[in-house]
Design an enzyme around this catalytic site. Structure first.
Site, short mmCIF file in Angstrom:
data_model
loop_
_atom_site.label_atom_id
_atom_site.label_comp_id
_atom_site.label_asym_id
_atom_site.label_seq_id
_atom_site.Cartn_x
_atom_site.Cartn_y
_atom_site.Cartn_z
N GLU A 9 0.88 -1.17 0.00
CA GLU A 9 0.00 0.00 0.00
C GLU A 9 0.91 1.22 0.00
O GLU A 9 1.45 1.61 1.04
CB GLU A 9 -0.90 -0.02 1.23
CG GLU A 9 -1.88 -1.18 1.27
CD GLU A 9 -2.89 -1.13 0.15
OE1 GLU A 9 -3.06 -0.06 -0.47
OE2 GLU A 9 -3.52 -2.17 -0.13
N CYS B 124 -2.32 9.05 2.50
CA CYS B 124 -1.84 8.48 1.24
C CYS B 124 -2.77 8.76 0.08
O CYS B 124 -2.34 8.76 -1.08
CB CYS B 124 -1.59 6.98 1.40
SG CYS B 124 -3.06 6.04 1.88
#
Length: 467
Positions: free
Chosen positions: A221, A255
């Site tokens: 990720e 993110c």
């Protein structure tokens, strides 16, 4: 038992011993039991509720997070993921029947979901609870043992999890290891059955290289520069509010935060006016005094972000204070596309605004760069939605909002290309940490002789059966 609380004592030997200990636990088969998995998930949920105040205090110490953001994006997020998992776990884990081809009859075929083994989860600092606990929930739901490595850059939250989780969970199946890069390196030297890493693309390459030595499967990720397109037909007031919110949450240290805005020139001035007004409404005339704006993680991160301000003209914001780790939400225009602010993931409350003539130019701009983790589009035209989704590629996407797709437990969350591989949340997390094993069971009656030698005369019949 290796010392997981004192990083200077945790080396390759300690990592190997820990991996062996949890591997022995997995070999007993007790984590395969659905009742065991449910007990672990319920225990995590109870701890989250009991430790709510302590978690908020830790997140405030690490990141200056407002209480609402702490609960909504960390504690409450994890509780929602656990509730969803518990509601569906038995269905996810049940064997899946599939049809059998004629050549296999009589038989039955099915897929069996089995835990992969011992998983390593390396969590980042920006959402130090959510991005540690949510992957752990997925791994536990699949029946895996777990080694969790929290980020040393969120020390208060890391210490809280290290003390509590082995106490409330099965300590022979779950371990929390605190420490810095040296500890992560020691852990990555071991042969894990799955590794889930959340962090930068640069470190993701290091993790993948280490995993390759053991052929350990990985979920990465990562991040990237998630674009926002503001179309000329968009609700500009709504777009400004939702983009400002997405950039302001956790001081932009997300993110999937909007990294830059591609706004059609026809509405650029109005958009800029609206988003400036929105930031003032959110955080006041002096955002440093606002109780609703988080702080930058470390002075080093703060210095990097201040350096990025040189990449354009400051339209709004720009005030900063390293002693307070404060950086005002800042809008940049006249951006140099070759400057670091347009080349690196920003990971802070800085938002470059890049004008484009039309939607085609925005699409080309995005496609000329690595695939982002998220893509945001503001428009009232479904044809424009289809056009953007059909001609771009990103980990996830959100129309007329930012960030909110991460809250849908049934949606796969993950990147593509430089923004990551694999994913989790809900059933997708369960499957990430499970091996789906295909099984065929044949029966000893009506055994068709066509597949057995001698083959003479059988080919024409095989062709008929398998067409």
């Amino acid at each position: 038992m290796p010392d997981t609380h004192h990083p200077h004592l945790f080396d390759d030997q300690a990592a190997a011993a820990l991996r062996s200990r949890l591997g022995n636990t997995f070999a007993t088969g007790r984590t395969h039991d659905l009742a065991w998995r449910k007990r672990q998930l319920l225990a995590v949920a109870q701890w989250l509720r009991d430790a709510d105040d302590a978690i908020m205090t830790a997140l405030a110490a690490d990141l200056g997070k407002p209480a609402l953001e702490s609960y909504g994006t960390e504690t409450g997020f994890c509780l929602a993921e656990i509730r969803h998992t518990l509601a569906h776990l038995e269905a996810w884990a049940a064997p899946e029947r599939v049809s059998s081809p004629m050549v296999n009859l009589p038989s039955r075929s099915w897929m069996r979901h089995q835990p992969k083994g011992v998983a390593l989860i390396i969590a980042p600092w920006n959402y130090p609870l959510q991005l540690a606990v949510a992957p752990m929930v997925a791994a536990l739901s699949a029946g895996c043992c777990v080694v969790l490595k929290p980020s040393e850059l969120a020390p208060a939250t890391s210490a809280l999890m290290a003390e509590a989780l082995p106490r409330v969970l099965d300590a022979e199946a779950v371990a929390v290891v605190e420490g810095d890069v040296a500890v992560s390196t020691a852990l990555l030297a071991q042969p894990w059955d799955h590794i889930l890493f959340t962090g930068s693309t640069r470190v993701g390459r290091v993790v993948m290289e280490a995993a390759a030595k053991h052929l350990s499967p990985v979920t990465l990720e990562l991040g990237g520069k998630s674009p926002v397109i503001v179309s000329r037909d968009a609700d500009i007031t709504l777009a400004a509010k939702r983009i400002a919110w997405g950039k302001g949450v956790n001081a932009g240290q997300t993110c999937i935060a909007p990294d830059y805005v591609l706004v059609e020139r026809a509405v650029q001035d109005r958009f800029q006016h609206e988003i400036i007004a929105t930031f003032k409404r959110f955080y006041g005339d002096d955002p440093q005094l606002s109780p609703d704006l988080a702080r930058i993680c470390t002075p080093a991160h703060h210095a990097r972000l201040v350096g990025l301000l040189d990449g354009g003209t400051i339209l709004h914001g720009g005030r900063h204070d390293v002693r307070d780790r404060f950086l005002e939400p800042t809008l940049l225009t006249d951006v140099d596309l070759d400057a670091p602010v347009m080349q690196e993931e920003i990971f802070g409350p800085i938002l470059p605004i890049v004008p484009v003539d039309d939607l085609d130019e925005a699409i080309a701009f995005i496609n000329a760069r690595p695939h982002p983790l998220a893509l945001y589009l503001f428009t009232r035209d479904d044809a424009r939605v289809d056009r953007v989704l059909g001609r771009t590629l990103s980990g996830g996407a959100c129309i007329n909002d930012t960030l909110s797709h991460i809250a849908v437990s049934d949606l796969h969350f993950g990147g593509v290309g430089a923004s990551g591989m694999g994913g989790y949340h809900g059933v997708h997390g369960f499957r990430t940490f499970s091996h789906t094993r295909g099984v065929v069971q044949r029966y000893g009656v009506a055994d068709v002789p066509l597949r057995y030698p001698p083959y003479a005369g059988n080919l024409k019949w095989i062709r008929k059966v398998m067409r």
